[in-house]
Motif scaffolding. Structure first.
Motif, PDB file in Angstrom:
ATOM      1  N   UNK A  14       2.664 -16.955  16.607  1.00  0.00           N
ATOM      2  CA  UNK A  14       1.315 -16.892  16.047  1.00  0.00           C
ATOM      3  C   UNK A  14       1.316 -16.375  14.610  1.00  0.00           C
ATOM      4  N   UNK A  15       0.210 -16.572  13.944  1.00  0.00           N
ATOM      5  CA  UNK A  15       0.027 -16.075  12.588  1.00  0.00           C
ATOM      6  C   UNK A  15      -0.122 -14.561  12.606  1.00  0.00           C
ATOM      7  N   UNK A  16      -0.193 -13.980  11.428  1.00  0.00           N
ATOM      8  CA  UNK A  16      -0.389 -12.540  11.298  1.00  0.00           C
ATOM      9  C   UNK A  16      -1.468 -12.269  10.258  1.00  0.00           C
ATOM     10  N   UNK A  17      -1.998 -11.062  10.306  1.00  0.00           N
ATOM     11  CA  UNK A  17      -2.854 -10.535   9.252  1.00  0.00           C
ATOM     12  C   UNK A  17      -2.113  -9.382   8.605  1.00  0.00           C
ATOM     13  N   UNK A  18      -2.093  -9.356   7.290  1.00  0.00           N
ATOM     14  CA  UNK A  18      -1.645  -8.193   6.543  1.00  0.00           C
ATOM     15  C   UNK A  18      -2.891  -7.398   6.203  1.00  0.00           C
ATOM     16  N   UNK A  19      -2.884  -6.119   6.551  1.00  0.00           N
ATOM     17  CA  UNK A  19      -4.031  -5.255   6.295  1.00  0.00           C
ATOM     18  C   UNK A  19      -3.550  -4.084   5.451  1.00  0.00           C
ATOM     19  N   UNK A  20      -4.084  -3.987   4.249  1.00  0.00           N
ATOM     20  CA  UNK A  20      -3.720  -2.917   3.331  1.00  0.00           C
ATOM     21  C   UNK A  20      -4.861  -1.912   3.304  1.00  0.00           C
ATOM     22  N   UNK A  21      -4.542  -0.668   3.639  1.00  0.00           N
ATOM     23  CA  UNK A  21      -5.535   0.403   3.622  1.00  0.00           C
ATOM     24  C   UNK A  21      -5.105   1.460   2.612  1.00  0.00           C
TER      25      UNK A  21
ATOM     26  N   UNK B 137      -1.782   2.826   4.704  1.00  0.00           N
ATOM     27  CA  UNK B 137      -0.721   1.998   5.288  1.00  0.00           C
ATOM     28  C   UNK B 137      -0.856   0.523   4.929  1.00  0.00           C
ATOM     29  N   UNK B 138       0.213  -0.192   5.230  1.00  0.00           N
ATOM     30  CA  UNK B 138       0.192  -1.651   5.294  1.00  0.00           C
ATOM     31  C   UNK B 138       0.515  -1.974   6.749  1.00  0.00           C
ATOM     32  N   UNK B 139      -0.408  -2.648   7.420  1.00  0.00           N
ATOM     33  CA  UNK B 139      -0.258  -2.959   8.836  1.00  0.00           C
ATOM     34  C   UNK B 139      -0.216  -4.471   9.005  1.00  0.00           C
ATOM     35  N   UNK B 140       0.709  -4.938   9.841  1.00  0.00           N
ATOM     36  CA  UNK B 140       0.812  -6.363  10.154  1.00  0.00           C
ATOM     37  C   UNK B 140       0.376  -6.532  11.607  1.00  0.00           C
TER      38      UNK B 140
ATOM     39  N   UNK C  47       1.702   3.075   2.572  1.00  0.00           N
ATOM     40  CA  UNK C  47       1.074   2.298   1.509  1.00  0.00           C
ATOM     41  C   UNK C  47       1.942   2.212   0.250  1.00  0.00           C
ATOM     42  N   UNK C  48       2.918   3.061   0.092  1.00  0.00           N
ATOM     43  CA  UNK C  48       3.757   3.070  -1.091  1.00  0.00           C
ATOM     44  C   UNK C  48       4.686   1.877  -1.241  1.00  0.00           C
ATOM     45  N   UNK C  49       4.777   1.014  -0.252  1.00  0.00           N
ATOM     46  CA  UNK C  49       5.635  -0.163  -0.318  1.00  0.00           C
ATOM     47  C   UNK C  49       4.917  -1.331  -0.979  1.00  0.00           C
ATOM     48  N   UNK C  50       5.671  -2.116  -1.739  1.00  0.00           N
ATOM     49  CA  UNK C  50       5.127  -3.363  -2.288  1.00  0.00           C
ATOM     50  C   UNK C  50       5.220  -4.448  -1.222  1.00  0.00           C
TER      51      UNK C  50
END
Length: 121
Positions: A35-42, A45-48, A68-71
């Motif tokens: 399935x597809x994913x959503x990238x959620x940047x808060x 965090x960055x949540x997949x 959140x510090x990751x690109x």
């Protein structure tokens, strides 16, 4: 097409209640039938989140979370836009390249700030 407010509300159920969504975009795992994913940047965090097989609009579960510090990028655009995140190759629609760049620009901007020379004042 931008992620709708209804999808954003469903995504909020997977996040820390006191965190705010800054960016959200759909992606596909490159060369996969999963399935597809959503990238959620808060702010934190960055949540997949993975979606269901029958609907790209229904988040099902968290598959990865990083600080959140990751690109997210860089996004390669020679062919279909894609990027590698946490060792996985993801493909996105052209319209979401600017979203990834905006999320990464915030990280780069914060990293470019000099340290406070007088932190005790």
């Amino acid at each position: 097409m931008p992620v709708s407010s209804g999808v954003r509300e469903r995504i909020r159920g997977f996040l820390d209640p006191d965190d705010d969504i800054q960016y959200v975009f759909p992606a596909d795992i490159l060369g996969s039938t999963t399935p597809s994913v959503f990238f959620v940047v808060t702010r934190k965090t960055i949540t997949v989140l993975t979606t269901g097989y029958w609907s790209r609009k229904t988040p099902k579960r968290v598959v990865a979370t990083t600080l959140r510090g990751h690109r997210i990028g860089p996004v390669r655009t020679e062919t279909t836009p894609w990027f590698k995140f946490c060792g996985v190759d993801y493909e996105i629609d052209d319209e979401y390249v600017s979203v990834v760049h905006a999320a990464d620009a915030e990280i780069m901007r914060d990293a470019a700030k000099p340290e406070d020379p007088l932190p005790d004042l």
